[in-house]
Design a protein around this motif. Structure first.
Motif, mmCIF file in Angstrom:
data_model
loop_
_atom_site.group_PDB
_atom_site.id
_atom_site.type_symbol
_atom_site.label_atom_id
_atom_site.label_comp_id
_atom_site.label_asym_id
_atom_site.label_seq_id
_atom_site.Cartn_x
_atom_site.Cartn_y
_atom_site.Cartn_z
ATOM 1 N N TRP A 270 0.742 -1.290 -0.088
ATOM 2 C CA TRP A 270 0.066 -0.012 0.086
ATOM 3 C C TRP A 270 0.783 1.312 -0.042
ATOM 4 O O TRP A 270 0.588 2.254 -0.652
ATOM 5 C CB TRP A 270 -0.794 0.024 1.273
ATOM 6 N N LEU A 271 1.806 1.370 0.721
ATOM 7 C CA LEU A 271 2.726 2.502 1.017
ATOM 8 C C LEU A 271 4.008 2.531 0.597
ATOM 9 O O LEU A 271 4.793 3.405 0.777
ATOM 10 C CB LEU A 271 2.590 2.785 2.598
ATOM 11 N N LYS A 272 4.436 1.446 -0.024
ATOM 12 C CA LYS A 272 5.723 1.284 -0.724
ATOM 13 C C LYS A 272 6.694 1.032 0.528
ATOM 14 O O LYS A 272 6.594 0.635 1.510
ATOM 15 C CB LYS A 272 6.103 2.601 -1.742
ATOM 16 N N ILE A 273 8.129 1.300 0.231
ATOM 17 C CA ILE A 273 9.030 1.162 1.294
ATOM 18 C C ILE A 273 9.595 2.284 1.832
ATOM 19 O O ILE A 273 10.812 2.428 2.346
ATOM 20 C CB ILE A 273 10.262 0.438 0.518
ATOM 21 N N GLY A 274 8.860 3.418 1.720
ATOM 22 C CA GLY A 274 9.347 4.582 2.329
ATOM 23 C C GLY A 274 9.057 5.005 3.698
ATOM 24 O O GLY A 274 8.953 3.861 4.541
ATOM 25 N N GLU A 275 9.421 6.093 4.422
ATOM 26 C CA GLU A 275 8.813 6.266 5.803
ATOM 27 C C GLU A 275 7.481 6.075 6.239
ATOM 28 O O GLU A 275 7.189 5.768 7.372
ATOM 29 C CB GLU A 275 9.411 7.606 6.326
ATOM 30 N N ASP A 276 6.621 6.218 5.254
ATOM 31 C CA ASP A 276 5.184 6.209 5.677
ATOM 32 C C ASP A 276 4.940 4.748 6.039
ATOM 33 O O ASP A 276 4.023 4.656 7.214
ATOM 34 C CB ASP A 276 4.397 6.544 4.420
ATOM 35 N N SER A 277 5.397 3.854 5.556
ATOM 36 C CA SER A 277 4.982 2.343 5.861
ATOM 37 C C SER A 277 5.486 1.952 7.355
ATOM 38 O O SER A 277 4.963 1.295 8.004
ATOM 39 C CB SER A 277 5.561 1.282 4.815
ATOM 40 N N LYS A 278 6.845 2.671 7.384
ATOM 41 C CA LYS A 278 7.343 2.560 8.706
ATOM 42 C C LYS A 278 6.608 2.920 10.015
ATOM 43 O O LYS A 278 6.301 2.466 10.953
ATOM 44 C CB LYS A 278 8.945 2.707 8.967
#
Length: 299
Positions: A164-172
């Protein structure tokens, strides 16, 4: 004089029932004497434990013992250097990362992720916990679904968040927020359900309703429970950090932990564990200070 005491005694004998009578017959000394200074000793011990430096010193006893046992076991050869490096080796690894300028970045990035995720999760938990704690209908509609989501393991969210949010900061940060959400939601919703109904009715009699009632009466009544949930949520946020930094991370304490495991650097692995423990405790202590202030002000 007639016998008015023990009928099995004769003459002028009486059963001494007062402290003076017991002292006169010597019976007062036959029983066990109270422990000298018992209450005073307990009060003195409680007074000593209330001092901050005493509590701090006692709190450092167990870590010092563990550190000494760690050093002794490695010096005695109980474990190999790969299984358990010495404290000196871990310290050397920390200095090496510090000289390279990496250790500070690992700590800063992980702390930033935890604080942002914790803030988001705690605010959502407070809002939804208040809604379900105050509304029976909302509890019936949303309670089962939220309870089911609470049982989902942290790692189960990782592939979905990547999708959904790829591998950037948003997912973390989203994963950390999920971990922080449930402790706050649970404690707030349960605490609000158990607020004294007489107190609420008295406030309503004075014209308090809605958000004003919540802010003035109900939330102050559950301040200790709210902070208990916040402290649990902060600990949970640090736990979810490692899972969050599994998501294609290149910096952070969770990344350092996993990268050290993959490369066989047990010294750096232990360094990451120690740092997670120390920083987690420091952030909890800061929240504890805020709790004391809030309880003194509102509770």
């Amino acid at each position: 004089m007639p016998n008015i005491g023990n009928p099995y005694l004769s003459g002028n004998s009486v059963v001494p029932t007062s402290r003076a009578g017991l002292a006169a017959t010597g019976a007062a000394g036959t029983g066990p004497a109270p422990a000298p200074g018992g209450p005073q000793r307990d009060a003195a011990a409680a007074g000593a434990l209330s001092r901050r430096w005493v509590r701090l010193s006692l709190g450092l006893v167990v870590p010092a013992v563990l550190l000494a046992a760690w050093q002794l076991s490695t010096a005695a050869g109980v474990f190999t250097a790969v299984q358990l490096p010495s404290p000196t080796a871990v310290y050397t690894a920390a200095i090496d990362l510090l000289d390279r300028g990496q250790l500070g970045l690992h700590i800063a990035i992980s702390t930033q992720r935890v604080l942002i995720g914790f803030a988001i999760g705690a605010l959502l938990g407070l809002a939804l916990g208040a809604l379900l704690g105050l509304s029976r209908l909302a509890d019936i509609l949303l309670g089962p679904a939220i309870g089911a989501l609470r049982a989902v393991p942290s790692l189960a969210w990782v592939p979905l968040l990547i999708l959904w949010l790829k591998i950037g900061e948003d997912s973390k940060i989203t994963l950390i927020a999920i971990g922080a959400f449930f402790p706050v939601f649970t404690t707030v919703s349960l605490a609000l359900r158990h607020v004294d109904r007489n107190l609420v009715e008295a406030a309503r009699a004075f014209g308090l309703n809605g958000l004003k009632l919540l802010r003035t009466v109900q939330l102050p009544a559950v301040v200790p429970a709210v902070f208990s949930g916040l402290r649990l949520a902060l600990a949970q946020a640090w736990l979810f950090l490692v899972a969050a930094e599994l998501i294609a991370s290149s910096m952070g304490l969770g990344f350092l932990l996993i990268d050290s495991q993959n490369n066989g650097r047990t010294d750096r692995l232990l360094l990451a564990i120690v740092l997670l423990a120390v920083i987690g405790k420091l952030t909890d202590a800061i929240l504890g200070v805020a709790e004391k202030w809030a309880v003194a002000k509102w509770a």
